[in-house]
Design a protein around this motif. Structure first.
Motif, PDB file in Angstrom:
ATOM      1  N   LYS A 235       0.830  -1.210   0.000  1.00 12.91           N
ATOM      2  CA  LYS A 235       0.000   0.000   0.000  1.00 12.91           C
ATOM      3  C   LYS A 235       0.859   1.253   0.000  1.00 12.91           C
ATOM      4  O   LYS A 235       0.517   2.258  -0.640  1.00 12.91           O
ATOM      5  CB  LYS A 235      -0.931  -0.015   1.204  1.00 12.91           C
ATOM      6  CG  LYS A 235      -1.992  -1.112   1.162  1.00 12.91           C
ATOM      7  CD  LYS A 235      -2.920  -1.024   2.368  1.00 12.91           C
ATOM      8  CE  LYS A 235      -3.987  -2.121   2.309  1.00 12.91           C
ATOM      9  NZ  LYS A 235      -4.899  -2.048   3.485  1.00 12.91           N
ATOM     10  N   PHE A 236       1.962   1.200   0.732  1.00 15.17           N
ATOM     11  CA  PHE A 236       2.857   2.357   0.774  1.00 15.17           C
ATOM     12  C   PHE A 236       3.424   2.656  -0.612  1.00 15.17           C
ATOM     13  O   PHE A 236       3.427   3.803  -1.066  1.00 15.17           O
ATOM     14  CB  PHE A 236       3.988   2.090   1.770  1.00 15.17           C
ATOM     15  CG  PHE A 236       5.096   3.095   1.696  1.00 15.17           C
ATOM     16  CD1 PHE A 236       4.953   4.354   2.267  1.00 15.17           C
ATOM     17  CD2 PHE A 236       6.293   2.787   1.043  1.00 15.17           C
ATOM     18  CE1 PHE A 236       5.982   5.290   2.190  1.00 15.17           C
ATOM     19  CE2 PHE A 236       7.317   3.713   0.965  1.00 15.17           C
ATOM     20  CZ  PHE A 236       7.159   4.966   1.544  1.00 15.17           C
ATOM     21  N   TRP A 237       3.929   1.617  -1.288  1.00 13.05           N
ATOM     22  CA  TRP A 237       4.509   1.820  -2.603  1.00 13.05           C
ATOM     23  C   TRP A 237       3.469   2.301  -3.614  1.00 13.05           C
ATOM     24  O   TRP A 237       3.748   3.166  -4.447  1.00 13.05           O
ATOM     25  CB  TRP A 237       5.158   0.526  -3.096  1.00 13.05           C
ATOM     26  CG  TRP A 237       6.374   0.126  -2.319  1.00 13.05           C
ATOM     27  CD1 TRP A 237       6.528  -0.951  -1.506  1.00 13.05           C
ATOM     28  CD2 TRP A 237       7.614   0.851  -2.259  1.00 13.05           C
ATOM     29  NE1 TRP A 237       7.770  -0.982  -0.944  1.00 13.05           N
ATOM     30  CE2 TRP A 237       8.476   0.129  -1.389  1.00 13.05           C
ATOM     31  CE3 TRP A 237       8.089   2.022  -2.841  1.00 13.05           C
ATOM     32  CZ2 TRP A 237       9.757   0.544  -1.105  1.00 13.05           C
ATOM     33  CZ3 TRP A 237       9.370   2.425  -2.564  1.00 13.05           C
ATOM     34  CH2 TRP A 237      10.194   1.705  -1.704  1.00 13.05           C
ATOM     35  N   ARG A 238       2.277   1.747  -3.533  1.00 13.37           N
ATOM     36  CA  ARG A 238       1.231   2.189  -4.454  1.00 13.37           C
ATOM     37  C   ARG A 238       0.885   3.654  -4.219  1.00 13.37           C
ATOM     38  O   ARG A 238       0.697   4.427  -5.168  1.00 13.37           O
ATOM     39  CB  ARG A 238      -0.023   1.333  -4.280  1.00 13.37           C
ATOM     40  CG  ARG A 238       0.142  -0.093  -4.774  1.00 13.37           C
ATOM     41  CD  ARG A 238      -1.073  -0.921  -4.409  1.00 13.37           C
ATOM     42  NE  ARG A 238      -0.932  -2.302  -4.841  1.00 13.37           N
ATOM     43  CZ  ARG A 238      -1.789  -3.266  -4.534  1.00 13.37           C
ATOM     44  NH1 ARG A 238      -2.852  -2.994  -3.794  1.00 13.37           N
ATOM     45  NH2 ARG A 238      -1.593  -4.499  -4.969  1.00 13.37           N
ATOM     46  N   THR A 239       0.794   4.046  -2.958  1.00 10.62           N
ATOM     47  CA  THR A 239       0.444   5.428  -2.636  1.00 10.62           C
ATOM     48  C   THR A 239       1.529   6.394  -3.083  1.00 10.62           C
ATOM     49  O   THR A 239       1.245   7.447  -3.681  1.00 10.62           O
ATOM     50  CB  THR A 239       0.210   5.577  -1.124  1.00 10.62           C
ATOM     51  OG1 THR A 239      -0.792   4.651  -0.702  1.00 10.62           O
ATOM     52  CG2 THR A 239      -0.225   6.995  -0.792  1.00 10.62           C
ATOM     53  N   VAL A 240       2.789   6.052  -2.821  1.00  9.39           N
ATOM     54  CA  VAL A 240       3.894   6.940  -3.188  1.00  9.39           C
ATOM     55  C   VAL A 240       3.985   7.105  -4.693  1.00  9.39           C
ATOM     56  O   VAL A 240       4.161   8.222  -5.211  1.00  9.39           O
ATOM     57  CB  VAL A 240       5.221   6.405  -2.613  1.00  9.39           C
ATOM     58  CG1 VAL A 240       6.403   7.167  -3.196  1.00  9.39           C
ATOM     59  CG2 VAL A 240       5.221   6.507  -1.094  1.00  9.39           C
ATOM     60  N   ILE A 242       1.711   6.829  -6.910  1.00  9.31           N
ATOM     61  CA  ILE A 242       0.540   7.417  -7.554  1.00  9.31           C
ATOM     62  C   ILE A 242       0.515   8.929  -7.386  1.00  9.31           C
ATOM     63  O   ILE A 242      -0.295   9.633  -8.020  1.00  9.31           O
ATOM     64  CB  ILE A 242      -0.764   6.804  -6.973  1.00  9.31           C
ATOM     65  CG1 ILE A 242      -1.901   6.896  -8.003  1.00  9.31           C
ATOM     66  CG2 ILE A 242      -1.176   7.511  -5.693  1.00  9.31           C
ATOM     67  CD1 ILE A 242      -1.658   6.094  -9.228  1.00  9.31           C
ATOM     68  N   ILE A 243       1.408   9.482  -6.580  1.00 10.45           N
ATOM     69  CA  ILE A 243       1.408  10.925  -6.310  1.00 10.45           C
ATOM     70  C   ILE A 243       1.574  11.753  -7.588  1.00 10.45           C
ATOM     71  O   ILE A 243       0.872  12.752  -7.774  1.00 10.45           O
ATOM     72  CB  ILE A 243       2.496  11.273  -5.271  1.00 10.45           C
ATOM     73  CG1 ILE A 243       2.073  10.742  -3.894  1.00 10.45           C
ATOM     74  CG2 ILE A 243       2.736  12.780  -5.208  1.00 10.45           C
ATOM     75  CD1 ILE A 243       3.102  10.975  -2.806  1.00 10.45           C
ATOM     76  N   ALA A 246      -1.693  12.267  -9.138  1.00 13.01           N
ATOM     77  CA  ALA A 246      -2.651  13.060  -8.368  1.00 13.01           C
ATOM     78  C   ALA A 246      -2.410  14.559  -8.500  1.00 13.01           C
ATOM     79  O   ALA A 246      -3.333  15.356  -8.333  1.00 13.01           O
ATOM     80  CB  ALA A 246      -2.603  12.656  -6.890  1.00 13.01           C
ATOM     81  N   ILE A 306      -1.627   1.819 -12.556  1.00 13.23           N
ATOM     82  CA  ILE A 306      -2.945   1.602 -11.958  1.00 13.23           C
ATOM     83  C   ILE A 306      -3.730   0.564 -12.747  1.00 13.23           C
ATOM     84  O   ILE A 306      -4.341  -0.355 -12.181  1.00 13.23           O
ATOM     85  CB  ILE A 306      -3.722   2.932 -11.889  1.00 13.23           C
ATOM     86  CG1 ILE A 306      -3.012   3.908 -10.959  1.00 13.23           C
ATOM     87  CG2 ILE A 306      -5.142   2.703 -11.415  1.00 13.23           C
ATOM     88  CD1 ILE A 306      -3.596   5.301 -10.991  1.00 13.23           C
TER      89      ILE A 306
END
Length: 435
Positions: A235-240, A242-243, A246, A306
């Motif tokens: 989850k951390f890697w996906r969030t970072v 995807i920045i 965004a 994604i």
């Protein structure tokens, strides 16, 4: 002549007469009123506008000396006449469609009368219209809106390519004339234009291929790496990662433009801190092209990542277990299982990305503005794409006719490639993923 033939002939002669012949009085009067109103508007309004579209004006604006005074006399504005003519032409086509529907209605009701059926009353006709053609009634307003708000501007931009609407021939001081394919001939045969067009087209194709391949392969590989069972903190890697997606593109590109600045950009400052020589990221033709590709990867990889995540989660684990049982390695599993499955689902997206990169105005214009300048090009720089060159010709140089020609070439390239490639994908042919 049969009753249906008489009804159709009367409606052909004048709208509403066939309905009156079929004893549909109210419907006939409404069609008759619409027909007379259409004839009035066509004779006194639409005809003049359509004629203006053909001639594009006869009297230019200018100063006329009246006695000892000089008076400004307003003449014809060719571009306004073209727009009004297109609106009138679309209105005339809609009227013609309504006229055909009037004849068809009279013929169908006349055929029903010939079979001994009583014609519907006006109320019954409205009920039947709602029951059988409700979808067409709902689609009619957006159809008209699309015709005037989308089709009309498209036709206008195409017609400009067949005129001499370019500086110094600008209305209202000058009248614009039709020149047929003269602009296309100049774009291909005149050296100053053909050299620029060939160079910009070559870079546009190279850019579209590199930008599409790098973002697609990069996004798929990143998704596969994060999807590996041994990777922790998914989850951390996906969030970072995807920045970048965004953040608004304009903000990212302007920040990147400052970061790659040759003089005070932080990237060159870091290189100099470690004893390396700073690079001319935005001023050298080669490094400027490298820069736009790198920045495009930064912004485009998250999008593919994604989508690849969604595809990877649908691949059955049984396939990988069977491959492990057969002794297949990671490379073979990627080549024969993962990549075919991902490519099957994302092939239309790959085509769409390629078409979008051909018209990727934001990355080029906001990052480099098409620079560095190429002295051998006509109003274009080393990193200009066809779409940014079109923008500069139209907005900066008032070369509207040549900009329209480039727009037609872009449409032909994108449409031809998209249709040709998409019809050859497995997802289009609906073949089985596993043969």
């Amino acid at each position: 002549m049969s009753s249906k033939g008489k009804a159709a002939a009367l409606s052909t002669l004048l709208m509403g007469l066939g309905q009156l012949y079929n004893r549909q009085w109210l419907k006939g009067l409404l069609f008759l009123a619409a027909g007379l109103l259409g004839i009035y508007f066509f004779i006194f309004e639409l005809y003049d506008y359509i004629w203006g579209l053909i001639t594009l004006g006869e009297t230019p604006s200018g100063f006329v000396k009246v006695g000892k005074l000089t008076k400004m006399v307003e003449g014809d504005h060719s571009i306004f006449m073209m727009i009004k003519g297109l609106v009138a032409l679309l209105a005339a086509l809609l009227m013609a469609l309504y006229y055909i529907l009037n004849i068809r209605d009279a013929y169908i009701v006349g055929a029903a009368r010939a079979e001994g059926k009583r014609p519907h009353t006006f109320k019954q006709s409205l009920v039947m219209l709602e029951q059988k053609h409700f979808a067409y009634l709902v689609l009619l307003p957006p159809f008209i809106a699309i015709a005037f708000l989308s089709v009309l501007p498209l036709l206008f931009s195409i017609l400009i390519a067949f005129t001499n609407y370019a500086d110094p021939i600008l209305p209202p001081a000058n009248l614009v004339d039709w020149v047929a394919f003269d602009n296309f001939s100049k774009m291909i045969n005149m050296k100053v234009w053909s050299k620029t067009f060939g160079g910009v087209l070559q870079w546009t194709i190279i850019w579209a291929i590199l930008a599409t391949v790098t973002t697609y392969i990069g996004g798929v590989l990143v998704a596969i790496l994060i999807h590996q069972p041994a990777i922790r903190f998914k989850k951390f890697w996906r969030t970072v990662l995807i920045i970048p997606f965004a953040i608004p593109n304009m903000v990212s590109l302007l920040v990147m433009r400052n970061m790659f600045n040759n003089q005070f950009g932080p990237i060159n400052s870091y290189l100099k801190f470690f004893g390396l020589k700073g690079l001319p990221w935005l001023t050298d033709p080669f490094w400027a092209k490298v820069t736009v590709i790198l920045v495009n990867m930064w912004m485009g990889i998250p999008i593919t990542m994604i989508l690849a995540f969604g595809v990877l989660s649908t691949i059955p684990r049984d396939l990988y277990e069977a491959a492990d049982a057969d002794g297949a390695g990671a490379i073979h599993k990627f080549r024969y299982i993962t990549m075919p499955m991902v490519l099957f689902s994302t092939a239309p997206l790959l085509i769409m990305q390629f078409a979008g990169n051909i018209n990727n105005f934001n990355v080029i214009y906001l990052l480099t503005n098409g620079e560095p300048v190429n002295i051998h090009y006509q109003f274009a720089g080393h990193t200009d794409l066809l779409v940014t060159w079109l923008y500069k010709l139209a907005l900066n140089q008032s070369q509207f006719s040549f900009a329209s020609v480039i727009g037609i070439f872009i449409f032909m390239i994108v449409a031809t490639f998209s249709i040709w490639s998409y019809t050859r994908t497995r997802s289009y042919k609906e073949e089985d993923m596993i043969q």
